[in-house]
Write a protein that holds these residues in place. Structure first.
Motif, mmCIF file in Angstrom:
data_model
loop_
_atom_site.group_PDB
_atom_site.id
_atom_site.type_symbol
_atom_site.label_atom_id
_atom_site.label_comp_id
_atom_site.label_asym_id
_atom_site.label_seq_id
_atom_site.Cartn_x
_atom_site.Cartn_y
_atom_site.Cartn_z
ATOM 1 N N SER A 99 75.954 -17.368 46.014
ATOM 2 C CA SER A 99 76.113 -17.975 47.342
ATOM 3 C C SER A 99 77.096 -19.136 47.291
ATOM 4 O O SER A 99 77.947 -19.287 48.185
ATOM 5 C CB SER A 99 74.760 -18.460 47.868
ATOM 6 N N GLU A 100 76.993 -19.950 46.260
ATOM 7 C CA GLU A 100 77.920 -21.072 46.102
ATOM 8 C C GLU A 100 79.332 -20.561 45.858
ATOM 9 O O GLU A 100 80.316 -21.097 46.379
ATOM 10 C CB GLU A 100 77.464 -21.972 44.958
ATOM 11 N N TRP A 101 79.455 -19.515 45.063
ATOM 12 C CA TRP A 101 80.756 -18.888 44.816
ATOM 13 C C TRP A 101 81.350 -18.372 46.117
ATOM 14 O O TRP A 101 82.530 -18.550 46.402
ATOM 15 C CB TRP A 101 80.578 -17.753 43.809
ATOM 16 N N SER A 102 80.518 -17.727 46.923
ATOM 17 C CA SER A 102 80.974 -17.153 48.192
ATOM 18 C C SER A 102 81.498 -18.207 49.145
ATOM 19 O O SER A 102 82.512 -18.011 49.826
ATOM 20 C CB SER A 102 79.817 -16.386 48.848
ATOM 21 N N SER A 103 80.823 -19.349 49.210
ATOM 22 C CA SER A 103 81.255 -20.411 50.121
ATOM 23 C C SER A 103 82.552 -21.061 49.655
ATOM 24 O O SER A 103 83.338 -21.560 50.465
ATOM 25 C CB SER A 103 80.164 -21.480 50.249
ATOM 26 N N THR A 104 82.811 -21.024 48.360
ATOM 27 C CA THR A 104 84.031 -21.620 47.815
ATOM 28 C C THR A 104 85.211 -20.668 47.903
ATOM 29 O O THR A 104 86.339 -21.090 48.160
ATOM 30 C CB THR A 104 83.818 -22.030 46.342
ATOM 31 N N TYR A 105 84.960 -19.366 47.717
ATOM 32 C CA TYR A 105 86.045 -18.384 47.632
ATOM 33 C C TYR A 105 85.865 -17.257 48.659
ATOM 34 O O TYR A 105 85.855 -16.082 48.317
ATOM 35 C CB TYR A 105 86.115 -17.796 46.227
ATOM 36 N N SER A 106 85.700 -17.627 49.899
ATOM 37 C CA SER A 106 85.515 -16.617 50.940
ATOM 38 C C SER A 106 86.793 -15.816 51.157
ATOM 39 O O SER A 106 87.902 -16.330 51.036
ATOM 40 C CB SER A 106 85.080 -17.280 52.247
ATOM 41 N N VAL A 107 86.629 -14.530 51.474
ATOM 42 C CA VAL A 107 87.743 -13.631 51.758
ATOM 43 C C VAL A 107 87.458 -12.951 53.088
ATOM 44 O O VAL A 107 86.367 -12.415 53.299
ATOM 45 C CB VAL A 107 87.908 -12.562 50.651
ATOM 46 N N LYS A 108 88.426 -12.953 53.983
ATOM 47 C CA LYS A 108 88.244 -12.362 55.307
ATOM 48 C C LYS A 108 87.871 -10.887 55.208
ATOM 49 O O LYS A 108 88.433 -10.139 54.413
ATOM 50 C CB LYS A 108 89.532 -12.520 56.122
ATOM 51 N N ASP A 109 86.895 -10.483 56.024
ATOM 52 C CA ASP A 109 86.438 -9.087 56.111
ATOM 53 C C ASP A 109 85.891 -8.561 54.784
ATOM 54 O O ASP A 109 85.978 -7.358 54.500
ATOM 55 C CB ASP A 109 87.559 -8.176 56.614
ATOM 56 N N ALA A 110 85.357 -9.435 53.956
ATOM 57 C CA ALA A 110 84.763 -9.031 52.685
ATOM 58 C C ALA A 110 83.543 -9.902 52.416
ATOM 59 O O ALA A 110 83.446 -11.021 52.915
ATOM 60 C CB ALA A 110 85.776 -9.160 51.551
ATOM 61 N N THR A 111 82.607 -9.370 51.636
ATOM 62 C CA THR A 111 81.346 -10.069 51.393
ATOM 63 C C THR A 111 81.033 -10.121 49.905
ATOM 64 O O THR A 111 81.028 -9.082 49.223
ATOM 65 C CB THR A 111 80.185 -9.358 52.115
ATOM 66 N N TRP A 112 80.755 -11.325 49.403
ATOM 67 C CA TRP A 112 80.337 -11.489 48.023
ATOM 68 C C TRP A 112 78.845 -11.194 47.894
ATOM 69 O O TRP A 112 78.067 -11.484 48.788
ATOM 70 C CB TRP A 112 80.586 -12.917 47.552
ATOM 71 N N ARG A 113 78.445 -10.633 46.741
ATOM 72 C CA ARG A 113 77.029 -10.410 46.492
ATOM 73 C C ARG A 113 76.781 -10.289 44.988
ATOM 74 O O ARG A 113 77.706 -10.038 44.198
ATOM 75 C CB ARG A 113 76.548 -9.157 47.208
ATOM 76 N N LEU A 114 75.522 -10.487 44.596
ATOM 77 C CA LEU A 114 75.118 -10.178 43.239
ATOM 78 C C LEU A 114 75.118 -8.653 43.126
ATOM 79 O O LEU A 114 74.550 -7.976 43.975
ATOM 80 C CB LEU A 114 73.714 -10.733 42.972
ATOM 81 N N PRO A 115 75.784 -8.080 42.135
ATOM 82 C CA PRO A 115 75.937 -6.620 42.106
ATOM 83 C C PRO A 115 74.626 -5.878 41.918
ATOM 84 O O PRO A 115 73.694 -6.367 41.268
ATOM 85 C CB PRO A 115 76.862 -6.391 40.909
ATOM 86 N N THR A 116 74.562 -4.695 42.486
ATOM 87 C CA THR A 116 73.472 -3.774 42.188
ATOM 88 C C THR A 116 73.869 -2.973 40.949
ATOM 89 O O THR A 116 75.030 -2.983 40.520
ATOM 90 C CB THR A 116 73.224 -2.811 43.350
ATOM 91 N N ILE A 117 72.916 -2.250 40.384
ATOM 92 C CA ILE A 117 73.246 -1.375 39.267
ATOM 93 C C ILE A 117 74.264 -0.332 39.704
ATOM 94 O O ILE A 117 75.211 -0.018 38.983
ATOM 95 C CB ILE A 117 71.970 -0.706 38.706
ATOM 96 N N GLN A 118 74.106 0.200 40.929
ATOM 97 C CA GLN A 118 75.042 1.205 41.418
ATOM 98 C C GLN A 118 76.452 0.640 41.554
ATOM 99 O O GLN A 118 77.434 1.315 41.245
ATOM 100 C CB GLN A 118 74.585 1.773 42.760
ATOM 101 N N ASP A 119 76.560 -0.620 42.005
ATOM 102 C CA ASP A 119 77.876 -1.263 42.088
ATOM 103 C C ASP A 119 78.590 -1.191 40.749
ATOM 104 O O ASP A 119 79.761 -0.801 40.650
ATOM 105 C CB ASP A 119 77.735 -2.741 42.479
ATOM 106 N N LEU A 120 77.885 -1.588 39.695
ATOM 107 C CA LEU A 120 78.503 -1.651 38.378
ATOM 108 C C LEU A 120 78.770 -0.262 37.814
ATOM 109 O O LEU A 120 79.758 -0.046 37.101
ATOM 110 C CB LEU A 120 77.618 -2.455 37.427
ATOM 111 N N GLN A 121 77.940 0.695 38.161
ATOM 112 C CA GLN A 121 78.161 2.066 37.714
ATOM 113 C C GLN A 121 79.450 2.645 38.301
ATOM 114 O O GLN A 121 80.258 3.237 37.587
ATOM 115 C CB GLN A 121 76.973 2.947 38.088
ATOM 116 N N VAL A 122 79.637 2.481 39.598
ATOM 117 C CA VAL A 122 80.825 3.078 40.213
ATOM 118 C C VAL A 122 82.099 2.331 39.842
ATOM 119 O O VAL A 122 83.181 2.915 39.750
ATOM 120 C CB VAL A 122 80.696 3.169 41.755
ATOM 121 N N MET A 123 81.996 1.006 39.590
ATOM 122 C CA MET A 123 83.177 0.250 39.203
ATOM 123 C C MET A 123 83.567 0.495 37.752
ATOM 124 O O MET A 123 84.745 0.584 37.415
ATOM 125 C CB MET A 123 82.937 -1.255 39.426
ATOM 126 N N GLY A 124 82.551 0.628 36.883
ATOM 127 C CA GLY A 124 82.836 0.807 35.465
ATOM 128 C C GLY A 124 83.288 2.201 35.102
ATOM 129 O O GLY A 124 84.069 2.391 34.182
#
Length: 232
Positions: free
Chosen positions: A146-171
């Motif tokens: 949350s602190e990271w998100s408030s410091t490095y916000s990107v328009k039309d994008a959302t920061w989050r703690l990754p799910t296992i599925q997030d890391l599976q599809v990215m890796g």
């Protein structure tokens, strides 16, 4: 009289020299309006003064341009060709961290997946740096993101703690994330274990071992690394 100036290219190409008297010659070209552009292919600049100016010392300034100039695209139009490119806080995507910095914006994430199978509309990117330089317990991981998100916000994008599925599809099958991150100019993976937001039926959170793509469930009081993902 001839004066020779050597400019070191480094990561910046030389584009314009200024502060030169009119009618002097730079690499054989006569100067007009106090400057001369278009010398990016040369690291040696030869200044030839007029006869009347011979023997006088002049202050010459060189302005560098980024070799990455003009290569960024808007986040909304990225394709599979942009896997491994970096997203900056201005909503643009660049081929490398240095490319974003050359345009005086902050690179924050690397595109690692395009698609929508992991609760995202277009794709996923992984942060270029850990959200914390220290290992944290699971309850503090979300706070760090949350602190990271408030410091490095990107328009039309959302920061989050990754799910296992997030890391599976990215890796992917070849566990490419650690190498892709460093190749793009991001911070190497600092810790072996990183928290995910995924919990099993017993309420223990999942964590991810970066170096062999394994997923395990561990006690929430254990200390692991935190790196956010950006859904866009």
């Amino acid at each position: 009289m001839m004066m020779v100036c050597f400019f070191c290219q480094g990561t910046q190409a030389q584009d314009t020299v200024t502060g030169i008297p009119n009618r002097w010659k730079v690499n054989g070209q006569e100067v007009r309006h106090g400057k001369l552009s278009g010398i990016a292919d040369s690291s040696v600049v030869v200044l030839t003064p007029t006869t009347a100016e011979a023997g006088r010392i002049k202050t010459i300034k060189a302005r560098g341009i980024s070799p990455w100039r003009g290569q960024s695209v808007d986040l909304s139009v990225v394709t599979a060709d942009h896997i491994g490119w970096v997203i900056a806080t201005n909503g643009r995507v660049y081929p490398h961290v240095m490319a974003a910095k050359s345009e005086e914006t902050i690179p924050v994430a690397m595109i690692a997946y395009l698609g929508n199978v992991s609760d995202c509309s277009h794709g996923l990117a992984i942060a270029l740096n850990d959200a914390s330089m220290e290992r944290l317990v699971w309850s503090d991981a979300s706070t760090a993101v949350s602190e990271w998100s408030s410091t490095y916000s990107v328009k039309d994008a959302t920061w989050r703690l990754p799910t296992i599925q997030d890391l599976q599809v990215m890796g992917g099958d070849d566990n490419r994330l650690p190498q892709l991150i460093t190749t793009s100019g991001g911070q190497r993976v600092l810790f072996n274990y990183y928290w995910t937001s995924t919990e099993n039926e017993n309420g223990t959170a999942g964590f991810y071992l970066f170096y062999n793509s394994s997923f395990q469930f561990g006690n929430k009081t254990h200390l692991y690394g935190v790196r956010a993902v950006l859904a866009f």
